[in-house]
Scaffold this active site. Structure first.
Site, PDB file in Angstrom:
ATOM      1  N   GLU A  38      -2.383  -8.963   3.631  1.00 40.36           N
ATOM      2  CA  GLU A  38      -2.636  -9.381   5.012  1.00 40.36           C
ATOM      3  C   GLU A  38      -4.137  -9.427   5.310  1.00 40.36           C
ATOM      4  OE1 GLU A  38      -1.854  -6.422   4.095  1.00 40.36           O
ATOM      5  OE2 GLU A  38      -2.819  -4.900   5.340  1.00 40.36           O
ATOM      6  N   HIS A  94      -3.867  -5.274  -0.043  1.00 33.35           N
ATOM      7  CA  HIS A  94      -3.513  -5.763   1.287  1.00 33.35           C
ATOM      8  C   HIS A  94      -3.505  -7.282   1.370  1.00 33.35           C
ATOM      9  CE1 HIS A  94      -3.365  -1.886   3.335  1.00 33.35           C
ATOM     10  NE2 HIS A  94      -4.229  -1.522   2.405  1.00 33.35           N
ATOM     11  N   CYS A 121       0.821  -1.207   0.000  1.00 33.85           N
ATOM     12  CA  CYS A 121       0.000   0.000   0.000  1.00 33.85           C
ATOM     13  C   CYS A 121       0.859   1.263   0.000  1.00 33.85           C
ATOM     14  CB  CYS A 121      -0.989  -0.036   1.161  1.00 33.85           C
ATOM     15  SG  CYS A 121      -2.420   1.013   0.844  1.00 33.85           S
TER      16      CYS A 121
END
Lengths: 548, 373
Positions: free
Chosen positions: B350, B348, B264
């Site tokens: 994650e 993202h 990001c």
């Protein structure tokens, strides 16, 4: 990969007559599929025995055969038309079973017809309980303890190991025909016998019953490039034990955290990948309300009743996209039919809630057993969309055409307390009304939860409706303030309903409401929660500020 | 129900009247929307939302309550919260409280009961803009205050949300003492506003995780002798962080073999360090359903996204390759250096919230780190 050049003619098998457990959803899917295939220049041969369907209209397919859905007839059609491929996943379980039989009988091979979308192997894996369990085990997906039985003795042996309650699921049937939940020996004998009789291969699955667990479904899609996406997830209002077709269902799920949502999503995508399906697939899972434990319950390697609901709930045309994938397209080569700008390769984002309520035929069959269990009894369903759960629920209730304006049904107030508790305990078509009545009489949400095991979130929403009804009761026209009317309309109270509660005239209420400028707004179902402009959306009404 | 009135005022003069949720007061920021249907607590606590009033398009928020399990940083980081309806009665075994109380305790100003979809369509058509949620000011006063505020782009939010001191991530919690190196490979995370789940994913792959402040110099970083550098996510315009970009440049020139992974804002800063340009998107990408194509494999992955800026594809120098693109608008979603173990993604991996489909990128990074050790 673009469209396969070797597929120019495709046979589609319809789902035959409308029966209990299977309504018109496959006509919807099949019609969409035919249009989708023809759009790509593929010639469509359609076989269905039911003339009262859109798909058998002459303009839907290139050749329509209204013939019995049996192997000899289907073979004759194949011999005459010589299609390149057979799309088995659109005619429900009937279509899938026939495709399976055509393949097993060597007919597809004889005429060089390719099974498109759903490999024969995955039909077997999804339907044969042993193979299914084995496959789930191989990819680390948990399934409840179970045993395949071909006779009553085997069932008794399993009962001795696990105890009650047990659930009986026949293999290869429509809508779970012949199954049920056994709490004692009498039930067990009855359901095992009827299940064996109804099963196409004389097999049933006996399984631990997950009492009070949540039932959640995922509609997933995969293409030939192994890209897999979720179209929609849905949560049953009723916990495990009520057939999804007989349960009130909401989309998206309401009581799952992101961690739970993603855990079940990942499981569903792993399953469609392991099955090798190219097209749509429905995965049913069960989630423990007290931990993050879950089990995979069932997989439908085809377009299902839930896919029709998911399609309309999200704006994502599952049958249309499945058909395109079956003839070679990848998800990122198919246009999103609603936005016309983005692609079919994304996951719909809802900015509203969808509520489905089954429609049962008990008003026509006065003497029948109104209990709803694992064997589907509904003959249809209604779906409503709104910005609140209460609004969607109330709108769906009015759509049922059973003579209610809200959650109040005839006869409920005459029930004794014992009758009421009994009716809460045993799921029937009336249970939603019974819950309302129980809360109206002052039972606490917690008490209703202990009896029904329906998630407290849903029960509290119904309690809110009860509370608002109480506040509206007996109001004079002057005391219907803009705030109160706004709240009532946002929670789905129709003018007729308010009239019933206040004894006022419906038209008078309507005039007052309109006088305050309280009129419905119309919002789009656009697949993307407003992120992109929509070219061909559809609309739902709600009490918001701005119409589109 | 909290029946205190609140209003959302946009700098273009639009006013939405609703009810207060959470803390009563006034808060201003850039108004953005997120289309995720779950994961509101992860969104609230994602430091990348610093300086922003976040509207959620899904109308029923707070259904499953809040839980210490679901935080992505020390607490909520959004400047304000906009929802259609905040559930008063959450239901989930993991729930430890209601969203409303959570916002109040953390002094987050919120508004509910407005037509969020109407707001979203406005932002989609006009682009994101400054706004204010207030229980105090009338519309003209609020608008006047808004007009005197600096632009969102001018803020250096990353420096504010970043940890101010170095810490060690052990047992999935912050530890102030950084132990000497063990046999395990060590990764330094440059905290521009990292989500905990990046740290969790690294830890899960057998890496030691040291988190350093946003402003750490190359020498401060080198002192930890890292085997890999993680450039974390964070808020704001990458152009406002030139000092941080310079540090990345120095790190790359001093140790060309150092594995580096950006996510990001970390991706944007890496892109700038490599010579690329960034620009502001009209209304950003915020949601859990963005399709991203991996150009090296041809596969499409559904990703979790939260960004308002992007790298300009044609500004990247030779030797840097665009590896991922967004299928909705063809924007750059990932890059890699052709000669170095350096890569980054705009989305993202994650997750938290959102799909877990991209965790393979952490595997890839962990392999590079272990191989280089």
């Amino acid at each position: 990969m673009p469209k396969r050049p070797d597929i120019n003619k495709v046979m589609v098998i319809g789902s035959g007559p409308i029966v209990i457990g299977q309504a018109a959803e496959f006509d919807y899917a099949g019609t969409q599929a035919c249009a989708s295939l023809r759009e790509e220049g593929v010639s469509v041969v359609l076989v269905n025995s039911n003339p009262a369907t859109i798909m058998t209209d002459p303009e839907t397919a290139d050749a329509v055969y209204i013939e019995p859905l049996t192997l000899p007839f289907l073979e004759q059609v194949i011999a005459k038309e010589r299609p390149d491929g057979l799309l088995p996943s659109l005619g429900g379980q009937t279509g899938l079973n026939l495709a399976y039989q055509l393949a097993e009988a060597g007919i597809l091979e004889k005429y060089d017809v390719e099974l498109l979308g759903t490999p024969l192997d995955s039909i077997k894996k999804a339907e044969d309980r042993d193979l299914f369990k084995e496959m789930m085990k191989s990819i680390g997906q948990p399934v409840p303890e179970s045993v395949v039985c071909e006779n009553v003795e085997q069932a008794r042996k399993f009962r001795d190991e696990i105890g009650y309650p047990l659930i009986i699921r026949p293999a290869y049937t429509l809508g779970g025909t012949g199954g049920g939940i056994a709490w004692n020996d009498e039930h067990l004998e009855q359901f095992v016998k009827s299940g064996l009789e109804r099963s196409l291969i004389h097999q049933i699955l006996l399984e631990r019953y997950l009492n009070g667990w949540k039932e959640v479904e995922y509609e997933v899609m995969r293409d030939g490039n192994d890209t897999a996406i979720t179209i929609c997830n849905m949560e049953n209002f009723d916990p495990m034990g009520v057939h999804t077709g007989d349960s009130i269902v909401v989309a998206p799920s309401q009581t799952l955290s992101d961690k739970e949502y993603q855990m079940l999503r990942t499981a569903s995508l792993n399953i469609i990948r392991a099955l090798g399906i190219e097209g749509g697939c429905n995965v049913q899972l069960s989630l423990d309300p007290n931990s993050s434990r879950y089990f995979v319950i069932e997989v439908n390697p085809r377009v299902s009743r839930s896919s029709a609901l998911a399609s309309k709930a999200t704006g994502y045309p599952i049958a249309r996209v499945s058909s395109k994938i079956a003839i070679g397209f990848n998800l990122d080569e198919i246009q999103n039919a609603v936005t016309k700008k983005t692609l079919a390769c994304f996951e719909p984002a809802l900015d509203y809630i969808v509520c489905k309520i089954p429609r049962w035929p008990f008003d026509k069959f006065g003497t029948s057993d109104r209990r709803v269990t694992t064997q589907m009894k509904a003959t249809g369903e209604v779906m409503a969309i709104d910005r609140s759960f209460e609004g969607a629920l109330m709108k769906a209730l009015r759509s049922l055409e059973v003579g209610v304006t809200g959650l109040r049904a005839k006869g409920m107030s005459a029930l004794t307390e014992m009758e009421l508790e009994q009716k809460l305990r045993v799921p029937t078509d009336e249970r939603l009304f019974v819950i309302f009545e129980a809360l109206r009489r002052g039972l606490m949400v917690e008490e209703v939860f202990q009896i029904t095991r329906i998630d407290r979130w849903f029960l509290r929403r119904i309690a809110k409706i009860v509370e608002l009804e109480g506040r509206l009761r007996g109001k004079t026209i002057e005391s219907l303030t803009p705030e109160l009317l706004t709240q009532a309309r946002e929670m789905g109270f129709h003018d007729a309903h308010i009239a019933e509660l206040t004894g006022l005239d419906e038209l008078e209420i309507r005039a007052r409401r309109k006088g305050f400028g309280l009129v419905p707004a119309y919002k789009m179902v656009d697949t993307c929660a407003g992120e992109f402009e929509a070219a061909t959306p559809y609309y739902y009404s709600c009490f918001e500020r701005e119409s589109e | 129900m909290n029946t205190m009135q609140a209003r959302l005022i946009l700098i273009d003069g639009t006013v939405y009247e609703g009810n207060s949720v959470g803390f009563a007061g006034t808060s201003s920021g850039e108004v953005v929307f997120n289309t995720s249907m779950t994961g509101y607590q992860e969104i609230l606590t994602d430091p990348s939302y610093a300086g922003q009033l976040v509207a959620l398009t899904y109308p029923l928020i707070g259904n499953y309550g809040v839980s210490a399990r679901d935080v992505e940083s020390s607490g909520p980081k959004v400047a304000g919260f906009i929802v259609r309806e905040m559930s008063e009665t959450p239901s989930n075994y993991a729930s430890q409280g209601s969203g409303d109380d959570y916002l109040t305790e953390n002094q987050i100003v919120g508004i509910q009961g407005i037509d969020v979809r109407a707001l979203v369509l406005k932002l989609r058509d006009a682009g994101v803009m400054l706004g204010m949620i207030t229980t105090q000011h009338d519309a003209p006063t609020g608008l006047q205050i808004l007009k005197n505020l600096p632009e969102y782009d001018a803020g250096t939010y990353a420096r504010e949300v970043s940890t101010q001191t170095a810490y060690f991530w052990a047992d999935n919690a912050r530890s102030e003492t950084i132990p000497p190196r063990s046999a395990k490979p060590r990764v330094v995370v440059l905290d521009y506003g990292t989500k905990y789940n990046i740290l969790r994913e690294l830890l899960e792959r057998g890496l030691e995780v040291v988190v350093l402040p946003c402003g750490a110099t190359k020498d401060e970083i080198a002192a930890h002798k890292p085997d890999g550098i993680m450039l974390a996510n964070g808020p704001g315009d990458p152009r406002s962080l030139e000092a941080e970009v310079e540090v990345i440049r120095q790190l790359m020139s001093e140790n060309p073999k150092q594995p580096m992974f950006g996510i990001c804002l970390g991706h944007q800063l890496l892109g700038r360090a490599l010579g690329g340009e960034t620009y502001k998107l009209k209304f950003g990408h915020r949601g859990a359903n963005h399709p991203v194509k991996d150009l090296t494999t041809g596969k499409v992955h559904i990703t979790s996204q939260n960004h308002g800026y992007a790298l300009q594809a044609d500004s990247l120098p030779q030797g840097v390759e665009v590896t991922h693109v967004n299928l909705n608008d063809n924007t750059v979603e990932g890059l890699r250096h052709l000669e170095r173990p350096v890569f980054s993604v705009q989305y993202h991996p994650e997750a938290s919230p959102g799909p877990k489909d991209n965790a393979y990128l952490f595997d890839r990074f962990a392999e590079l780190v272990k191989a280089g050790k």
